[in-house]
Design a protein around this motif. Structure first.
Motif, PDB file in Angstrom:
ATOM      1  N   LEU A 129       0.832  -1.211   0.000  1.00 16.30           N
ATOM      2  CA  LEU A 129       0.000   0.000   0.000  1.00 16.30           C
ATOM      3  C   LEU A 129       0.864   1.257   0.000  1.00 16.30           C
ATOM      4  CD1 LEU A 129      -2.879  -0.710   2.558  1.00 16.30           C
ATOM      5  CD2 LEU A 129      -3.104  -0.433   0.090  1.00 16.30           C
ATOM      6  N   ARG A 158       2.510   1.828  -3.386  1.00 21.53           N
ATOM      7  CA  ARG A 158       1.604   2.387  -4.396  1.00 21.53           C
ATOM      8  C   ARG A 158       1.351   3.869  -4.154  1.00 21.53           C
ATOM      9  NH1 ARG A 158      -1.494  -2.594  -3.882  1.00 21.53           N
ATOM     10  NH2 ARG A 158      -3.168  -1.464  -2.830  1.00 21.53           N
ATOM     11  N   SER A 208       2.484   6.765  -6.791  1.00 21.07           N
ATOM     12  CA  SER A 208       1.519   7.745  -7.322  1.00 21.07           C
ATOM     13  C   SER A 208       2.061   9.158  -7.207  1.00 21.07           C
ATOM     14  CB  SER A 208       0.184   7.637  -6.568  1.00 21.07           C
ATOM     15  OG  SER A 208      -0.425   6.395  -6.780  1.00 21.07           O
ATOM     16  N   PHE A 262      -6.029   6.922   6.165  1.00 22.72           N
ATOM     17  CA  PHE A 262      -6.903   6.284   5.190  1.00 22.72           C
ATOM     18  C   PHE A 262      -8.123   7.157   4.920  1.00 22.72           C
ATOM     19  CE2 PHE A 262      -4.446   2.865   6.989  1.00 22.72           C
ATOM     20  CZ  PHE A 262      -4.176   2.048   5.894  1.00 22.72           C
ATOM     21  N   ASP A 272     -13.096   5.732   1.836  1.00 22.15           N
ATOM     22  CA  ASP A 272     -13.275   4.537   1.003  1.00 22.15           C
ATOM     23  C   ASP A 272     -12.186   3.490   1.230  1.00 22.15           C
ATOM     24  OD1 ASP A 272     -11.076   5.693  -0.184  1.00 22.15           O
ATOM     25  OD2 ASP A 272     -11.974   5.913  -2.177  1.00 22.15           O
ATOM     26  N   GLU A 320      -8.890   3.946   0.829  1.00 23.30           N
ATOM     27  CA  GLU A 320      -7.650   4.204   0.102  1.00 23.30           C
ATOM     28  C   GLU A 320      -6.622   4.850   1.030  1.00 23.30           C
ATOM     29  OE1 GLU A 320      -6.345   5.943  -4.213  1.00 23.30           O
ATOM     30  OE2 GLU A 320      -7.681   7.227  -3.036  1.00 23.30           O
ATOM     31  N   HIS A 341      -1.215  11.389  -1.027  1.00 26.71           N
ATOM     32  CA  HIS A 341      -1.666  10.973  -2.362  1.00 26.71           C
ATOM     33  C   HIS A 341      -2.191  12.181  -3.142  1.00 26.71           C
ATOM     34  CE1 HIS A 341      -4.042   9.017  -5.499  1.00 26.71           C
ATOM     35  NE2 HIS A 341      -3.397   7.896  -5.218  1.00 26.71           N
TER      36      HIS A 341
END
Length: 306
Positions: free
Chosen positions: A25, A28, A32, A67, A70, A72, A88
């Motif tokens: 996680l 990623r 990004s 987090f 949702d 993410e 992010h």
């Protein structure tokens, strides 16, 4: 203080410490951020795992994940003498960066730290502005250099008495000693073999065939340690080191040219490496034809003042 209180986060967001189960996680999320900023991904899973395994870092106390409603992963931070904070791209503008940076500073003070440092790409204007708002000041600069070789690089002969060969199993401890001795001149602390190995020879991307070593007799006096990152399509040099009493003889140039040629023969005519302003090595790389692709600055904050 392992988590942020709800009133520090946007409605519906939650936080908790990181665990090894979160490595994918976190990768990623970082990927990004890099893709949005530079159009490419430099981080790999090994780096994320190594950060979580840093000596003295307690994931339950020194890491934080945020987090979105949702599920993410929207942001992450860790602190262990220095720190990293990432948000992010899809969750920026909500104050997560401020909250995470405030948490980092509080955790650093709580653990007895007197100053904290973070490296931010110079092109990340929002990140730089965030640090400046929190009282951070620039300290040193790092540059990502690249060499583009349309034709196969020519390798000069090594200096008299020097032999060159690729890295072999069994070279690990000597390479650790050499590189840490060389970096003692400017790095803040010496890395144990275990920490060093996580970032070099134990990485899945370590490329021994293009990691060149120089010997004077049976003594290791120079090393170039390389990584093969398939997603990038480029060769990457993780470490360059020459023993102090063998510098200014052209050893680094010979090792680098061997490595450039090795990557070229593998179909990777572009090689990159990071260098630090405190090493004084920029001119060497420029003489070899390397140019600056991008830069980053280490910012620090004195935690002893209000």
């Amino acid at each position: 203080m392992p988590a942020l209180l709800p009133h520090h986060l946007p409605p519906g967001y939650r936080s908790r410490p990181a665990t090894t189960a979160d490595i994918e996680l976190m990768y990623r999320l970082i990927a990004s951020c890099e893709e949005e900023l530079d159009g490419s991904v430099e981080t790999d899973l090994d780096i994320v795992a190594a950060d979580l395994a840093r000596p003295g870092l307690d994931p339950a106390l020194d890491t934080l994940l945020v987090f979105a409603p949702d599920g993410e992963l929207a942001g992450r931070a860790w602190v262990n003498r220095r720190s990293e904070v990432d948000v992010h791209p899809g969750h920026r503008g909500l104050g997560l960066g401020d909250s995470l940076l405030t948490w980092v500073e509080a955790r650093a003070r709580e653990s007895g730290g007197t100053r904290i440092a973070q490296t931010v790409p110079d092109r990340d204007h929002q990140g730089v502005a965030l640090l400046r708002r929190h009282g951070y000041v620039p300290m040193v600069t790092s540059w990502l250099l690249e060499l583009i070789s349309p034709t196969e690089p020519v390798v000069p002969e090594p200096p008299a008495g020097i032999t060159v060969r690729p890295f072999r199993p069994g070279d690990e401890r000597a390479a650790h000693q050499l590189t840490e001795d060389a970096f003692d001149e400017w790095q803040q602390r010496r890395r144990s073999y275990e920490e060093w190995a996580l970032l070099t020879v134990e990485r899945a991307t370590f490329a021994p065939a293009v990691s060149m070593l120089a010997f004077a007799g049976d003594q290791l006096v120079g090393a170039v340690l390389s990584l093969d990152v398939p997603e990038s399509g480029e060769g990457y040099i993780e470490r360059v080191a020459v023993r102090r009493d063998h510098r200014n003889q052209g050893i680094a140039r010979v090792l680098l040219q061997h490595t450039f040629r090795g990557f070229h023969r593998q179909g990777r005519p572009v090689c990159t490496l990071w260098t630090h302003s405190n090493t004084g090595a920029l001119s060497l790389y420029e003489k070899l034809g390397m140019t600056i692709r991008r830069s980053a600055t280490v910012h620090y904050k004195d935690l002893t003042t209000p």
